[in-house]
Write a protein that holds these residues in place. Structure first.
Motif, PDB file in Angstrom:
ATOM      1  N   ASN A  27      35.444  30.488  19.552  1.00 54.69           N
ATOM      2  CA  ASN A  27      34.636  29.115  19.701  1.00 54.69           C
ATOM      3  C   ASN A  27      36.471  28.266  20.111  1.00 54.69           C
ATOM      4  OD1 ASN A  27      31.894  30.109  19.742  1.00 54.69           O
ATOM      5  ND2 ASN A  27      32.615  29.497  18.028  1.00 54.69           N
ATOM      6  N   GLU A  28      36.731  27.798  21.478  1.00 54.31           N
ATOM      7  CA  GLU A  28      38.353  26.908  21.004  1.00 54.31           C
ATOM      8  C   GLU A  28      37.681  26.345  22.645  1.00 54.31           C
ATOM      9  OE1 GLU A  28      41.139  29.581  22.337  1.00 54.31           O
ATOM     10  OE2 GLU A  28      40.360  30.656  23.835  1.00 54.31           O
ATOM     11  N   CYS A  29      38.709  24.818  22.012  1.00 51.70           N
ATOM     12  CA  CYS A  29      38.279  24.006  23.727  1.00 51.70           C
ATOM     13  C   CYS A  29      39.922  22.969  23.808  1.00 51.70           C
ATOM     14  CB  CYS A  29      37.470  22.132  22.356  1.00 51.70           C
ATOM     15  SG  CYS A  29      36.229  22.466  22.695  1.00 51.70           S
ATOM     16  N   PHE A  30      40.248  22.926  24.863  1.00 48.00           N
ATOM     17  CA  PHE A  30      41.620  23.131  26.048  1.00 48.00           C
ATOM     18  C   PHE A  30      41.226  21.840  26.679  1.00 48.00           C
ATOM     19  CE2 PHE A  30      42.114  27.393  24.321  1.00 48.00           C
ATOM     20  CZ  PHE A  30      42.770  27.471  24.537  1.00 48.00           C
ATOM     21  N   ILE A  31      42.223  21.060  26.876  1.00 47.43           N
ATOM     22  CA  ILE A  31      42.234  19.969  27.856  1.00 47.43           C
ATOM     23  C   ILE A  31      43.520  20.507  28.762  1.00 47.43           C
ATOM     24  CG2 ILE A  31      43.308  17.760  28.550  1.00 47.43           C
ATOM     25  CD1 ILE A  31      41.082  16.768  26.964  1.00 47.43           C
ATOM     26  N   GLN A  32      42.455  20.354  29.293  1.00 48.04           N
ATOM     27  CA  GLN A  32      43.372  21.189  31.478  1.00 48.04           C
ATOM     28  C   GLN A  32      43.790  19.883  32.271  1.00 48.04           C
ATOM     29  OE1 GLN A  32      40.022  24.069  32.741  1.00 48.04           O
ATOM     30  NE2 GLN A  32      40.542  25.456  31.460  1.00 48.04           N
ATOM     31  N   GLU A  33      44.840  19.928  32.487  1.00 43.03           N
ATOM     32  CA  GLU A  33      45.006  18.672  33.371  1.00 43.03           C
ATOM     33  C   GLU A  33      45.193  19.686  34.886  1.00 43.03           C
ATOM     34  OE1 GLU A  33      49.830  17.770  33.544  1.00 43.03           O
ATOM     35  OE2 GLU A  33      49.338  16.267  33.531  1.00 43.03           O
ATOM     36  N   VAL A  34      44.498  19.123  36.010  1.00 40.60           N
ATOM     37  CA  VAL A  34      44.873  18.843  37.000  1.00 40.60           C
ATOM     38  C   VAL A  34      45.990  19.061  37.991  1.00 40.60           C
ATOM     39  CG1 VAL A  34      43.860  18.439  39.560  1.00 40.60           C
ATOM     40  CG2 VAL A  34      42.721  17.774  37.813  1.00 40.60           C
ATOM     41  N   THR A  35      46.292  20.533  38.709  1.00 39.69           N
ATOM     42  CA  THR A  35      47.355  20.440  39.019  1.00 39.69           C
ATOM     43  C   THR A  35      47.450  20.871  40.689  1.00 39.69           C
ATOM     44  OG1 THR A  35      47.442  23.228  39.411  1.00 39.69           O
ATOM     45  CG2 THR A  35      48.439  22.516  37.298  1.00 39.69           C
ATOM     46  N   ASN A  36      46.408  21.123  41.302  1.00 43.70           N
ATOM     47  CA  ASN A  36      45.394  21.302  42.689  1.00 43.70           C
ATOM     48  C   ASN A  36      44.062  20.345  43.255  1.00 43.70           C
ATOM     49  OD1 ASN A  36      44.889  21.853  45.357  1.00 43.70           O
ATOM     50  ND2 ASN A  36      44.828  24.654  45.226  1.00 43.70           N
ATOM     51  N   TYR A  37      44.738  18.817  44.096  1.00 45.10           N
ATOM     52  CA  TYR A  37      43.941  18.094  44.637  1.00 45.10           C
ATOM     53  C   TYR A  37      43.211  18.040  45.595  1.00 45.10           C
ATOM     54  CZ  TYR A  37      46.141  14.990  40.766  1.00 45.10           C
ATOM     55  OH  TYR A  37      46.743  14.562  39.420  1.00 45.10           O
ATOM     56  N   ASP A  38      43.433  19.597  45.998  1.00 45.61           N
ATOM     57  CA  ASP A  38      43.081  19.715  47.675  1.00 45.61           C
ATOM     58  C   ASP A  38      41.428  19.971  47.319  1.00 45.61           C
ATOM     59  OD1 ASP A  38      44.969  19.186  48.677  1.00 45.61           O
ATOM     60  OD2 ASP A  38      46.487  21.036  48.522  1.00 45.61           O
ATOM     61  N   LEU A  39      41.272  20.628  46.595  1.00 47.85           N
ATOM     62  CA  LEU A  39      40.052  21.130  46.423  1.00 47.85           C
ATOM     63  C   LEU A  39      39.001  20.116  45.459  1.00 47.85           C
ATOM     64  CD1 LEU A  39      40.102  24.920  44.535  1.00 47.85           C
ATOM     65  CD2 LEU A  39      39.609  24.307  46.712  1.00 47.85           C
ATOM     66  N   ASP A  40      37.704  20.052  46.479  1.00 51.42           N
ATOM     67  CA  ASP A  40      36.915  18.794  46.578  1.00 51.42           C
ATOM     68  C   ASP A  40      36.143  18.696  45.414  1.00 51.42           C
ATOM     69  OD1 ASP A  40      34.202  19.371  48.778  1.00 51.42           O
ATOM     70  OD2 ASP A  40      35.339  20.847  47.647  1.00 51.42           O
ATOM     71  N   ILE A  41      35.960  19.539  44.095  1.00 57.74           N
ATOM     72  CA  ILE A  41      35.335  19.823  42.761  1.00 57.74           C
ATOM     73  C   ILE A  41      36.432  19.088  41.713  1.00 57.74           C
ATOM     74  CG2 ILE A  41      36.581  22.146  42.521  1.00 57.74           C
ATOM     75  CD1 ILE A  41      34.258  22.660  40.231  1.00 57.74           C
ATOM     76  N   LEU A  42      35.826  18.345  41.524  1.00 60.95           N
ATOM     77  CA  LEU A  42      36.277  17.075  40.126  1.00 60.95           C
ATOM     78  C   LEU A  42      37.294  16.902  40.831  1.00 60.95           C
ATOM     79  CD1 LEU A  42      34.855  19.660  37.276  1.00 60.95           C
ATOM     80  CD2 LEU A  42      33.962  17.488  38.597  1.00 60.95           C
ATOM     81  N   HIS A  43      37.661  17.270  42.229  1.00 59.45           N
ATOM     82  CA  HIS A  43      39.612  16.457  42.777  1.00 59.45           C
ATOM     83  C   HIS A  43      39.662  14.583  42.109  1.00 59.45           C
ATOM     84  CE1 HIS A  43      37.537  14.760  45.744  1.00 59.45           C
ATOM     85  NE2 HIS A  43      38.258  14.219  45.550  1.00 59.45           N
ATOM     86  N   TYR A  44      39.258  14.127  41.355  1.00 59.58           N
ATOM     87  CA  TYR A  44      39.615  12.805  41.652  1.00 59.58           C
ATOM     88  C   TYR A  44      39.644  12.931  40.014  1.00 59.58           C
ATOM     89  CZ  TYR A  44      34.623  13.087  40.959  1.00 59.58           C
ATOM     90  OH  TYR A  44      33.303  13.705  41.347  1.00 59.58           O
ATOM     91  N   TYR A  45      39.761  14.410  38.846  1.00 57.06           N
ATOM     92  CA  TYR A  45      39.546  14.100  37.275  1.00 57.06           C
ATOM     93  C   TYR A  45      41.613  13.689  37.133  1.00 57.06           C
ATOM     94  CZ  TYR A  45      34.367  13.375  36.962  1.00 57.06           C
ATOM     95  OH  TYR A  45      33.332  13.175  36.792  1.00 57.06           O
ATOM     96  N   SER A  46      42.244  13.679  36.332  1.00 59.64           N
ATOM     97  CA  SER A  46      43.485  13.909  36.066  1.00 59.64           C
ATOM     98  C   SER A  46      43.057  14.968  34.938  1.00 59.64           C
ATOM     99  CB  SER A  46      44.460  12.849  35.672  1.00 59.64           C
ATOM    100  OG  SER A  46      43.688  11.950  34.569  1.00 59.64           O
ATOM    101  N   GLU A  47      42.807  14.979  34.121  1.00 62.16           N
ATOM    102  CA  GLU A  47      42.304  15.748  32.780  1.00 62.16           C
ATOM    103  C   GLU A  47      40.176  16.356  32.408  1.00 62.16           C
ATOM    104  OE1 GLU A  47      45.784  13.310  32.091  1.00 62.16           O
ATOM    105  OE2 GLU A  47      43.198  13.422  31.915  1.00 62.16           O
ATOM    106  N   CYS A  48      40.581  17.511  32.250  1.00 61.26           N
ATOM    107  CA  CYS A  48      39.292  18.068  32.117  1.00 61.26           C
ATOM    108  C   CYS A  48      38.962  19.137  30.893  1.00 61.26           C
ATOM    109  CB  CYS A  48      38.133  18.895  33.753  1.00 61.26           C
ATOM    110  SG  CYS A  48      37.073  19.023  33.050  1.00 61.26           S
TER     111      CYS A  48
END
Length: 269
Positions: A27-48
């Motif tokens: 079980n693990e968690c990571f913060i992920q930073e957006v590197t592709n803003y072209d996809l319309d899925i969750l593209h307005y989030y800088s981190e997830c």
């Protein structure tokens, strides 16, 4: 498919946010930073924040990381990947408050999204009661709920009483087929409507009519298990045709009556 490309849009940041004692390798968690803003899925989030949870977790075995970097991030996107239904339901019964605390609420919660993925789904029906029971109002810090179920070749029921949920906008994402050639169906439930968002309904959910509600779409199950959606406009056309056919039938009966009367009168003379 855009949902399968979700992980490719982010680069990992070494930040756990949540720590799982005794099961850190599973079980693990990571913060992920957006590197592709072209996809319309969750593209307005800088981190997830993405968490993979594959075992049942005791209350004392989960905690916030000591130097919680999540507190310094305006976290508006959380994706939780569960191995199966039992682990998912157990987590939300006992640990839902952690998700509530992780979401940023400085500017309200309307822009926050929770994305649930169940890899080996055994849920047989999604309905209003189930959603209300699992996603408790007291711990809701998000407006959009993505509910993704990997159903393989399983049939799943979707109850149309879901249109009565107003506190959430829900995307039901069904992944079917096999690992080599997966397929997806996406339904959006928002503003008392259920709409097919994907180009095709490849996973063929079975819609259950709700007795106490009038659904904005009509789902017909055919002999080949295909589901047909009839829009309001088409429904009006069908009703108009029925009225015209009924009128023609009545006119035909009336004409036959007049002709019969004339013939009888002629014979009498």
């Amino acid at each position: 498919m855009k949902f399968f490309l979700f992980l490719l849009c982010f680069s990992y940041i070494h930040c756990d946010c949540l720590e799982f004692i005794n099961n850190q390798s599973i079980n693990e968690c990571f913060i992920q930073e957006v590197t592709n803003y072209d996809l319309d899925i969750l593209h307005y989030y800088s981190e997830c924040l993405q968490c993979t949870i594959q075992t049942l977790i005791e209350y004392e075995n989960i905690k916030f990381e000591e130097n919680n970097q999540c507190l310094t991030i305006e976290l508006q996107c959380i994706q939780l990947i569960f191995h199966n239904k039992e682990i998912f339901e157990d987590f939300f019964q006992y640990h839902q408050q952690f998700i509530y605390d992780l979401f940023n609420k400085d500017n309200g919660t309307d822009q926050n999204t929770l994305h649930i993925i169940i890899k080996e789904n055994t849920i047989e029906e999604i309905n209003l009661e189930y959603i209300e029971h699992i996603f408790q109002l007291n711990y809701q810090a998000y407006r959009a709920l993505f509910f993704e179920l990997h159903i393989q070749n399983q049939y799943i029921n979707i109850n149309r009483n879901l249109i009565n949920i107003t506190r959430l906008s829900i995307k039901i994402i069904l992944i079917c087929g096999d690992d080599i050639k997966p397929m997806q169906t996406i339904y959006m439930i928002h503003n008392h409507n259920i709409t097919l968002e994907s180009q095709q309904d490849l996973c063929l959910p079975i819609f259950i009519p709700s007795i106490n509600t009038i659904s904005p779409i009509i789902i017909i199950e055919t002999s080949s298990n295909e589901l047909l959606s009839i829009s309001d406009k088409k429904s009006k056309h069908i009703i108009l045709i029925i009225i015209l056919l009924t009128g023609c039938f009545r006119y035909s009966r009336y004409s036959r009556t007049i002709i019969s009367y004339i013939l009888k009168t002629t014979d009498y003379k």
